[in-house]
Motif scaffolding. Structure first.
Motif, PDB file in Angstrom:
ATOM      1  N   UNK A  71      12.973  41.789  55.694  1.00 18.14           N
ATOM      2  CA  UNK A  71      12.824  43.148  55.206  1.00 18.14           C
ATOM      3  C   UNK A  71      11.543  43.353  54.416  1.00 18.14           C
ATOM      4  N   UNK A  72      11.639  44.073  53.287  1.00 17.68           N
ATOM      5  CA  UNK A  72      10.461  44.416  52.511  1.00 17.68           C
ATOM      6  C   UNK A  72       9.776  43.191  51.942  1.00 17.68           C
ATOM      7  N   UNK A  73      10.533  42.133  51.641  1.00 14.75           N
ATOM      8  CA  UNK A  73       9.925  40.929  51.072  1.00 14.75           C
ATOM      9  C   UNK A  73       8.937  40.305  52.036  1.00 14.75           C
ATOM     10  N   UNK A  74       9.246  40.313  53.339  1.00 17.11           N
ATOM     11  CA  UNK A  74       8.361  39.689  54.315  1.00 17.11           C
ATOM     12  C   UNK A  74       7.073  40.473  54.511  1.00 17.11           C
ATOM     13  N   UNK A  75       7.061  41.738  54.079  1.00 15.62           N
ATOM     14  CA  UNK A  75       5.819  42.518  54.130  1.00 15.62           C
ATOM     15  C   UNK A  75       4.828  41.966  53.109  1.00 15.62           C
ATOM     16  N   UNK A  76       5.330  41.567  51.946  1.00 18.77           N
ATOM     17  CA  UNK A  76       4.479  41.011  50.904  1.00 18.77           C
ATOM     18  C   UNK A  76       4.182  39.540  51.173  1.00 18.77           C
ATOM     19  N   UNK A  77       5.210  38.762  51.453  1.00 20.79           N
ATOM     20  CA  UNK A  77       5.054  37.345  51.760  1.00 20.79           C
ATOM     21  C   UNK A  77       6.052  36.982  52.858  1.00 20.79           C
ATOM     22  N   UNK A  78       5.536  36.619  54.024  1.00 20.13           N
ATOM     23  CA  UNK A  78       6.376  36.176  55.127  1.00 20.13           C
ATOM     24  C   UNK A  78       6.560  34.664  54.961  1.00 20.13           C
ATOM     25  N   UNK A  79       7.749  34.263  54.509  1.00 16.48           N
ATOM     26  CA  UNK A  79       7.947  32.881  54.080  1.00 16.48           C
ATOM     27  C   UNK A  79       9.208  32.284  54.681  1.00 16.48           C
ATOM     28  N   UNK A  80       9.087  31.069  55.208  1.00 18.74           N
ATOM     29  CA  UNK A  80      10.230  30.286  55.656  1.00 18.74           C
ATOM     30  C   UNK A  80      10.111  28.913  55.021  1.00 18.74           C
ATOM     31  N   UNK A 209       2.021  26.297  31.272  1.00 18.32           N
ATOM     32  CA  UNK A 209       1.122  25.893  30.185  1.00 18.32           C
ATOM     33  C   UNK A 209      -0.206  26.616  30.302  1.00 18.32           C
ATOM     34  N   UNK A 210      -0.983  26.720  29.240  1.00 18.60           N
ATOM     35  CA  UNK A 210      -2.291  27.379  29.298  1.00 18.60           C
ATOM     36  C   UNK A 210      -3.191  26.700  30.328  1.00 18.60           C
ATOM     37  N   UNK A 211      -3.985  27.516  31.038  1.00 15.04           N
ATOM     38  CA  UNK A 211      -4.957  26.966  31.971  1.00 15.04           C
ATOM     39  C   UNK A 211      -4.477  26.814  33.394  1.00 15.04           C
ATOM     40  N   UNK A 212      -3.242  27.220  33.713  1.00 12.17           N
ATOM     41  CA  UNK A 212      -2.766  27.134  35.090  1.00 12.17           C
ATOM     42  C   UNK A 212      -3.606  28.041  35.972  1.00 12.17           C
ATOM     43  N   UNK A 213      -4.110  27.477  37.095  1.00 15.84           N
ATOM     44  CA  UNK A 213      -5.099  28.215  37.888  1.00 15.84           C
ATOM     45  C   UNK A 213      -4.593  28.693  39.241  1.00 15.84           C
ATOM     46  N   UNK A 214      -3.426  28.246  39.689  1.00 22.35           N
ATOM     47  CA  UNK A 214      -2.930  28.630  41.004  1.00 22.35           C
ATOM     48  C   UNK A 214      -2.659  30.132  41.025  1.00 22.35           C
ATOM     49  N   UNK A 215      -3.290  30.836  41.960  1.00 24.22           N
ATOM     50  CA  UNK A 215      -3.136  32.285  42.029  1.00 24.22           C
ATOM     51  C   UNK A 215      -1.731  32.697  42.454  1.00 24.22           C
ATOM     52  N   UNK A 216      -0.947  31.777  43.026  1.00 27.46           N
ATOM     53  CA  UNK A 216       0.403  32.103  43.476  1.00 27.46           C
ATOM     54  C   UNK A 216       1.460  31.812  42.423  1.00 27.46           C
ATOM     55  N   UNK A 217       1.062  31.335  41.264  1.00 27.58           N
ATOM     56  CA  UNK A 217       2.055  30.903  40.278  1.00 27.58           C
ATOM     57  C   UNK A 217       2.902  32.053  39.760  1.00 27.58           C
ATOM     58  N   UNK A 218       2.416  33.290  39.888  1.00 28.09           N
ATOM     59  CA  UNK A 218       3.182  34.425  39.390  1.00 28.09           C
ATOM     60  C   UNK A 218       4.156  34.978  40.422  1.00 28.09           C
ATOM     61  N   UNK A 219       4.191  34.374  41.626  1.00 23.97           N
ATOM     62  CA  UNK A 219       5.163  34.798  42.614  1.00 23.97           C
ATOM     63  C   UNK A 219       6.556  34.338  42.215  1.00 23.97           C
ATOM     64  N   UNK A 220       7.550  35.083  42.640  1.00 31.88           N
ATOM     65  CA  UNK A 220       8.928  34.688  42.379  1.00 31.88           C
ATOM     66  C   UNK A 220       9.432  35.186  41.044  1.00 31.88           C
TER      67      UNK A 220
END
Length: 269
Positions: A71-80, A209-220
């Motif tokens: 559904x709408x979630x797969x529009x943002x991130x299509x994930x299996x 922790x401070x300094x986390x650089x992964x751009x996907x870390x805010x997903x979920x």
């Protein structure tokens, strides 16, 4: 059982969903429990189906979580995703030995592999690798996200308390899962789920922790509440509902089916 829960719903098995994926039990008897959870977003639109399996043989456990956005979630991130944690049950807790995560995200294959040593050292990483991988020193003493929830559920069965902090390394990022007591409630049927009964509510917060650089870390899921109840014989609490704050807004999860330990429940289609 929600691990597959703080990364819910987009990288679930990980934190909120993977909360739903990590059952626990303090005994040494063999156990086999399979569950299905349905996750809904805005306007009751289904965004994800999560299937989990717990197997315990003597002192060893294996937790698996399989989910696909829809559904709408797969529009943002299509994930299996298929995630699996293996480890040993120890007094009042659980100690991981390995964690594997195989995902296809927007058409790109991803893998995470982590091995946890008895002395606290950790060896792992992801493919493709991050431009700034987590330092070895930061991995030390961590667990995978499925085991973090497994520890919580063992503690709940023992003490009824949610108070717990687990430092997690999932092959890409290090973060803390912080659980706090959110009270006891008597749940009534809701959201199409035919469950009513006493439940313990646990508040979850994910902190980097401070300094986390992964751009996907805010997903979920960044934070949320999970409700646990006794649905199977013995000292085992099962997550029956959850409400998580994600970048898609608030999502709700419901236990739909549970099979194992002489119990066969169908709580929603």
């Amino acid at each position: 059982m929600i691990s597959a829960v703080a990364q819910l719903p987009l990288r679930c098995a990980s934190l909120g969903l993977l909360a739903l994926a990590a059952f626990s039990t303090p005994g040494l008897a063999d156990q086999h429990i399979a569950t299905r959870f349905e996750i809904f977003g805005f306007a009751r639109i289904g965004v994800l189906t999560l299937r989990n399996r717990l197997e315990e043989r003597g002192e060893h456990y294996a937790i698996t979580a399989d989910y696909t956005t829809k559904g709408i979630a797969s529009v943002f991130v299509d994930l299996k995703t298929h995630a699996e944690a293996r480890g040993r049950l120890i007094a009042g807790s659980a100690q991981p030995e390995s964690f594997r995560n195989d995902s296809r995200r927007n058409g790109a294959e991803r893998q995470s592999r982590v091995d946890y040593r008895p002395d606290g050292t950790v060896d792992g990483g992801s493919k493709p690798p991050l431009s700034e991988p987590v330092p070895l020193a930061a991995m030390r003493g961590t667990v995978d996200n499925l085991t973090a929830y497994h520890r919580l559920e063992r503690q709940l069965a023992r003490t009824g308390s949610c108070a717990l902090t687990a430092r997690v390394f999932d092959g890409r990022n290090v973060y803390d899962l912080v659980f706090m007591d959110a009270g006891r409630e008597k749940l009534s049927p809701a959201g199409g789920q035919h469950f009513s009964g006493d439940a313990i509510a646990c508040r979850m917060t994910r902190r980097y922790p401070p300094g986390s650089s992964d751009t996907e870390k805010d997903e979920g899921a960044r934070q949320g509440t999970i409700w646990y109840a006794r649905l199977v014989p013995g000292d085992l609490l099962v997550p029956v509902r959850m409400e998580m704050d994600t970048q898609l807004g608030v999502v709700e999860g419901y236990l739909a089916e549970l099979h194992g330990e002489g119990v066969d429940l169908t709580l929603m289609p």
